[in-house]
Enzyme design. Sequence first.
Site, PDB file in Angstrom:
ATOM      1  CB  SER A 149     -68.116 -62.495 -20.874  1.00 47.19           C
ATOM      2  OG  SER A 149     -68.847 -62.758 -19.722  1.00 47.19           O
ATOM      3  CB  SER A 150     -71.509 -58.874 -21.294  1.00 47.07           C
ATOM      4  OG  SER A 150     -72.304 -58.173 -21.419  1.00 47.07           O
TER       5      SER A 150
END
Length: 431
Positions: A149-150
């Site tokens: 994700s991030s």
Amino acid sequence: MRARHRTTAAAVTTALLTVLGLVVLAAPASSAQLVEVTGFGTNPTNLRMHLYVPDGVGSRPPVLLAVHYCTGSGPALHSGTEFASLADRHKFIVVYPSATRSGACFDVSSPQALRRDGGSDPVGLMSMVRYVHQRHGGDPDRTFVTGVSSGAMMTNVMLGVYPDVFQAGAAYMGVPFGCFATTDGSSWNSQCANGQIVRTPQQWGDLVRAAYPGYTGPRPRMQIWHGTEDGTLRYPNFQEQIKQWTNVHGLSQTPSLTDTPQAGQTRTRYGGTGGTAPVEAISLQGAGHDLPRGGMAAETIRFFGLDSGGGPGPTVAPTVTPTVSGPCEVGYTTNAWNTGFTAAVSITNRSATPITGWSLAFTLPPGQTVTSAWNTAVTPRSGQITATNAPYNATIAPDASVSFGFQATHTGNTAEPSSFTLNGAACTVIP
């Protein structure tokens, strides 16, 4: 990825906590321990560093930078994924950074983060990698990055700003380099998160090349993972990453190989058919924001070449020159799975005058039906259709482009339209 208000942060938190419930929790089999390291070098954003050095690593062990999701931490990624147990088996060192800002997301948005040695998180992450090279004899020729994700966004960023450091990367549920860019101090880009930023391969590739101006050396290989039902960083970002990294490597958008390694998975390889192709992408039908699942980390280690102690390095990308001919050009690329596909479309104005208001007409092959679209309105949903501009992208200046995309179902025929007309004029189709 860093939410700018509480509701966004809560949504991301809920989605990302699901990750921890679905991955295989694999405790290291050795006596090695996760250790926090301080004073590792320049660290403008006060990141924390945890290091996992397995028992019995060699004199020049490979190094993996493993970057967590929003609301996470390095220790959480260590305990909640299989990378540590794989490190025990294959004898590589894992660096687990932790973001310390509110929301625990990494900066993939600021101008500083998106240029080489510009500042912010990438500088601190590079200090960690250099520390391992210097203090533990880490192999500079076998240094890799992965993230969730991030952290997947940061994987794209690190490959862009430090292509001479990393031999390959693997992004789980990420977005292309530069997609989350902002200039107003915000770190959340809703348009990118929702899959509404669609660019040509050349435009995406140019963003990467601009991060390290003048660099002409090898480019890292890239592995991309994404679920079709991702509600946090939506699925169109999968195809946009493919467009970006194939362009960076000077490759065609047409896969060299398409297969189904497991039920629900569609794997495409670009620039080669083997397990270490320059770009490899895995689409997971029906999966949400819940990767990696059990066994996927091992596929990443295989892609890196660490399961056999070697593996190829990065590839040298040739100069990419866009095709220029006709009053308009259309780029059309798709990523298909067993019952559906997404299409990314670009329109370039090659005339000497601006286009004000556009309609692009083309015919979808039999069995294809549009289910949703972004940056355009599409009517009807099948057969001979017309895509028209949105209020904010009606004007196309000379030599400028606009992009849009759509998702569709199919009944087995995934062919592309053979021709396009823009406001009644035939366009050149570019690869």
